[in-house]
Design an enzyme around this catalytic site. Structure first.
Site, short mmCIF file in Angstrom:
data_model
loop_
_atom_site.label_atom_id
_atom_site.label_comp_id
_atom_site.label_asym_id
_atom_site.label_seq_id
_atom_site.Cartn_x
_atom_site.Cartn_y
_atom_site.Cartn_z
N ASP A 177 0.90 -1.27 0.03
CA ASP A 177 -0.02 -0.10 -0.12
C ASP A 177 0.60 1.27 0.22
O ASP A 177 0.66 2.07 -0.56
CB ASP A 177 -1.00 0.01 1.11
CG ASP A 177 -2.35 0.93 0.85
OD1 ASP A 177 -3.04 0.48 -0.31
OD2 ASP A 177 -2.83 1.40 1.70
N GLU B 80 0.33 10.83 5.57
CA GLU B 80 0.33 9.40 5.18
C GLU B 80 1.62 8.75 4.88
O GLU B 80 1.82 7.66 5.43
CB GLU B 80 -0.98 9.11 4.21
CG GLU B 80 -1.49 7.90 4.34
CD GLU B 80 -2.80 7.67 3.67
OE1 GLU B 80 -3.77 8.55 4.04
OE2 GLU B 80 -2.79 7.26 2.37
N GLU C 35 -11.06 6.23 -2.01
CA GLU C 35 -11.05 6.57 -0.60
C GLU C 35 -12.34 5.97 0.31
O GLU C 35 -12.01 5.52 1.11
CB GLU C 35 -11.17 8.25 -0.53
CG GLU C 35 -9.91 8.99 -1.06
CD GLU C 35 -8.68 8.80 -0.65
OE1 GLU C 35 -8.44 7.75 -0.04
OE2 GLU C 35 -8.27 9.88 -0.39
N GLU D 94 -9.57 -2.91 -5.68
CA GLU D 94 -9.77 -3.08 -4.72
C GLU D 94 -9.75 -4.48 -4.03
O GLU D 94 -8.96 -5.01 -3.09
CB GLU D 94 -10.69 -2.22 -3.81
CG GLU D 94 -10.56 -0.58 -4.00
CD GLU D 94 -9.30 -0.50 -3.21
OE1 GLU D 94 -8.96 -0.84 -2.20
OE2 GLU D 94 -8.89 1.08 -3.60
C1 LIG Z 1 -5.37 -0.04 -2.29
C2 LIG Z 1 -5.91 1.28 -1.73
N1 LIG Z 1 -6.88 1.83 -1.94
C3 LIG Z 1 -7.36 2.98 -1.58
C4 LIG Z 1 -6.55 3.59 -0.56
C5 LIG Z 1 -7.11 4.82 0.08
O1 LIG Z 1 -6.31 5.94 0.12
C6 LIG Z 1 -5.32 3.11 -0.27
N2 LIG Z 1 -4.41 3.80 0.46
N3 LIG Z 1 -4.93 2.03 -0.74
#
Ligand SMILES: Cc1ncc(CO)c(N)n1
Length: 714
Positions: free
Chosen positions: A541, A582, A634, A704
């Site tokens: 991520d 973040e 989001e 996702e």
């Molecule tokens: C895969 C993914 N989807 C959404 C977000 C939301 O910011 C993230 N950080 N990572």
């Protein structure tokens, strides 16, 4: 619930010697709770060994070279190998135990399974050739060797061997042709908890249920009064899932959902009705339940109550097969159904070839399908051994016995191939209609989203969906033949467009649930998550979030150039600023978990998603499209992680901060602000942009789900 299937658990199976006691136990009430698909999947995610093997190890039966020692084979491979063995050793006959050569590369269990299966195949051939003595000898050997019935293959062999043995006795006049009268409806009802477990845990049952519901929902469209006629309602669980779909329909509020259940036992139909009624009540759904107590033969239209305003849909779930023994009756029934003028008829049947009077063909039609089913039951009902035993001992044992020992009209258990059904429906001008893209998409994702379903494939045969298990020739089909009285179009007039995103989320609800209630997340929520998976997610991520930066930058540019509202830039800028924070958080978190971010290699799934983001940065991509995608990206994280913080969650302390990051209220408000922008833009968008934005929403949801799959290690 995951612990129910725990590997080390002592199952009741090992404790209770008799089937009778299992049955008494199993008749106890179990909670009747419809669940989102991924929640159900999560429960047996740890029991994928057999299926995984089934997928990965597809031995070339002619050679064992190159295999690692002591491999366990999947059920389909065992059947293939057993057939090869039999062909290769045509000289070994009549239960000569020494002639079976164990393969040193296979585990002893697999060797035993292959031996047993080839012995059974041999016995069936001998019986078909009227070599009863030889058949009997082989059968005795099968029964002896399978007496412990440890593996699914052994259990299948045992049932078939017992049935053929009985058939030998019948042929020799030792016993009368057994009157094999089996009341399916009674059985299903008596063992309802077992059937419920089956419906909730078997991939084929899950996919057919969800696909069927979606097809009915698509069929009835925006009708406000819906009349569902169900032949063979069983537990009615499928309709409770449908009710959840209908309860959310805001633009076309439901005036009435009427279900007419057709069956032979009033008590049983009523009990299902009580459950459905209380479920509908809990959802504030206007609901009416009617019953027609009758055999499917000789049904009368005036036994049903019709309202001219209502739209009728027919559902036949595993019901038509029971009339295959009486083709004229089957035709009368179809004519009757057609005369009800339904907008859609959804049919779900098992595809196999047992509808033949030739014994050996029937045997070969039934065996692979039964092995596939038992293998599936073994994996999916691991934590519910009692239920598995009931389903096998009560339902399948009778089915096998009937297929093998009965003849003519007493042979009531029959299955047909899809070509048969297609031709039959065509006689009544009932033609298959296309399943909607969203239905197919969701079905595919359901199958794809969990390792335990590795063995399951979805194929289309014309407009018929085939859900196929790993065994060659064994198909669970979700055949639907649909007939529409009118073309349905999603009408979006001005007033509806204000809530375009809500409409889409409802329309693609199952997929949205898939993205926000994935087993990976449910594992965080119930504390069972594997920290290695979490670390994998963290590293991947981080890479994704870095790719998110240029995407947001391009979005900011689009907003600045194209937006009709200055505040859009402020909202997006807020998101961008949070991203700075973040990235710092990822670095800190990674060092806490010992993840070296610099050396994380992006996985293909991640690269695919990043490439999709990049495609949206192009100046050719409309602002509306980009902002809609941004909102979905989001929102999925917001909803996913907020769920891990809700009351009742057991999220481990170490993961709470992560969940807070996306699950906090502030992030929720920011997501709603993005959704408002998306809605405002979509309201004014052209049809072309609208269509593209919906496709992008689906793409994001799919990315996702894949991202969670990757993190989860699927
Ligand atoms: C895969 C993914 N989807 C959404 C977000 C939301 O910011 C993230 N950080 N990572």
């Amino acid at each position: 619930m995951a612990s129910q299937c725990g590997d080390g658990e002592i199952t009741a199976d090992e404790e209770s010697p008799s089937v009778v006691s299992h049955h008494a136990e199993a008749k106890k009430e179990v909670p009747w709770t419809p669940q989102p698909p991924f929640e159900i999947l999560n429960k047996y995610a740890s029991h994928v060994k057999r299926f995984r093997h089934g997928r990965i190890i597809r031995p070339a039966p002619e050679t064992t070279a190159g295999r690692s020692p002591h491999q366990e084979l999947s059920a389909d491979s065992i059947l293939e190998l057993a057939k090869m063995r039999l062909l290769q050793h045509t000289s070994q006959r009549c239960g000569d135990s020494d002639s079976f050569k164990y393969d040193p590369h296979l585990s002893s269990e697999s060797n035993k399974d292959v031996e047993l299966t080839s012995c059974l195949l041999n016995a069936a051939e001998k019986f078909a050739n009227q070599q009863f003595d030889c058949a009997e000898k082989l059968l005795r050997r099968c029964i002896l060797l399978s007496s412990h019935a440890d593996s699914p293959v052994e259990r299948v062999v045992k049932f078939f061997a017992e049935a053929i043995h009985e058939r030998v006795d019948i042929e020799r006049g030792k016993i009368d042709l057994h009157k094999n009268i089996f009341h399916l409806e009674d059985t299903l009802f008596d063992y309802q908890p077992a059937i419920l477990a089956l419906e909730q845990k078997l991939p084929s049952a899950q996919v057919t249920q969800f696909t069927a519901i979606q097809a009915v929902l698509d069929g009835v469209g925006t009708a406000r009064k819906i009349h569902l006629i169900d032949f063979g309602i069983k537990t009615g669980l499928h309709w409770s899932i449908m009710m959840q779909g209908l309860a959310n329909r805001e633009n076309y509020p439901l005036e009435l959902l009427k279900i007419t259940a057709v069956g032979t036992s009033k008590d049983r139909l009523d009990e299902t009705g009580r459950r459905l009624s209380s479920f509908a009540e809990s959802m504030n759904l206007p609901f009416l339940y009617k019953t027609v107590v009758s055999e499917t033969k000789g049904l009368k239209k005036d036994s049903f109550e019709f309202d001219p305003d209502e739209v009728v849909a027919v559902y036949s779930g595993l019901c038509l097969w029971s009339q295959l023994a009486w083709p004229n009756q089957l035709r009368e029934f179809l004519q009757f159904v057609k005369n009800l003028s339904p907008c859609v008829i959804v049919v779900n049947e098992i595809e196999a070839s047992t509808n033949t009077s030739v014994f050996i063909d029937r045997f070969h039609g039934a065996l692979p399908f039964t092995i596939a089913t038992f293998d599936c039951l073994d994996t999916c009902l691991k934590g519910d051994t009692i239920y598995r035993k009931i389903v096998e001992d009560v339902f399948f044992r009778d089915m096998i016995r009937n297929i093998i020992t009965a003849e003519d009209e007493e042979r009531t258990f029959r299955h047909a191939k899809i070509s048969f059904w297609k031709e039959l429906f065509a006689e009544f001008e009932i033609v298959g209609t296309e399943l909607s893209d969203s239905t197919l998409y969701q079905a595919r994702l359901l199958v794809k989203g969990n390792a335990a379903w590795d063995s399951c494939t979805l194929d289309m045969n014309g407009n018929y969906m085939l859900i196929q298990s790993i065994v060659t020739g064994a198909k669970f089909s979700d055949d639907r033949s649909c007939q529409r009285s009118e073309e349905r179009r999603e009408v979006m007039d001005g007033s509806d467009r204000t809530a375009v995103t809500e409409t889409w989320l409802k329309k693609h609800r199952l997929l949205y649930v898939g993205a926000t209630r994935h087993p990976f997340l449910l594992g965080i929520r119930d504390g069972s998550v594997d920290f290695a998976s979490f670390k994998r997610w963290l590293g991947q991520d981080y890479i994704f979030v870095r790719a998110f930066v240029p995407f947001i930058a391009s979005l900011l540019l689009k907003a600045w150039k194209e937006s009709d509202d200055d505040s859009d830039v402020d909202v997006i800028l807020g998101g961008m600023a949070a991203l700075n924070d973040e990235i710092a958080w990822f670095k800190k978190e990674a060092s806490k978990w010992g993840v070296a971010l610099n050396s994380v290699v992006p996985q293909q799934t991640n690269l695919d998603y990043c490439r999709f983001l990049e495609s949206l940065t192009s100046p050719d991509v409309d602002y509306t499209l980009a902002i809609t995608a941004f909102w979905v990206i989001e929102a999925v994280y917001q909803e996913s992680f907020a769920h891990c913080l809700e009351d009742g969650s057991k999220t481990p302390e170490e993961l709470k901060e992560t969940c807070q990051r996306w699950g906090n209220d502030g992030f929720g408000q920011y997501c709603r602000a993005l959704q408002n922008i998306a809605n405002r833009r979509l309201e004014k968008a052209s049809d072309d942009v609208l269509a593209k934005a919906e496709v992008n929403l689906l793409k994001v949801l799919e990315h996702e789900v894949e991202f969670w799959n990757m993190s989860h290690g699927v």
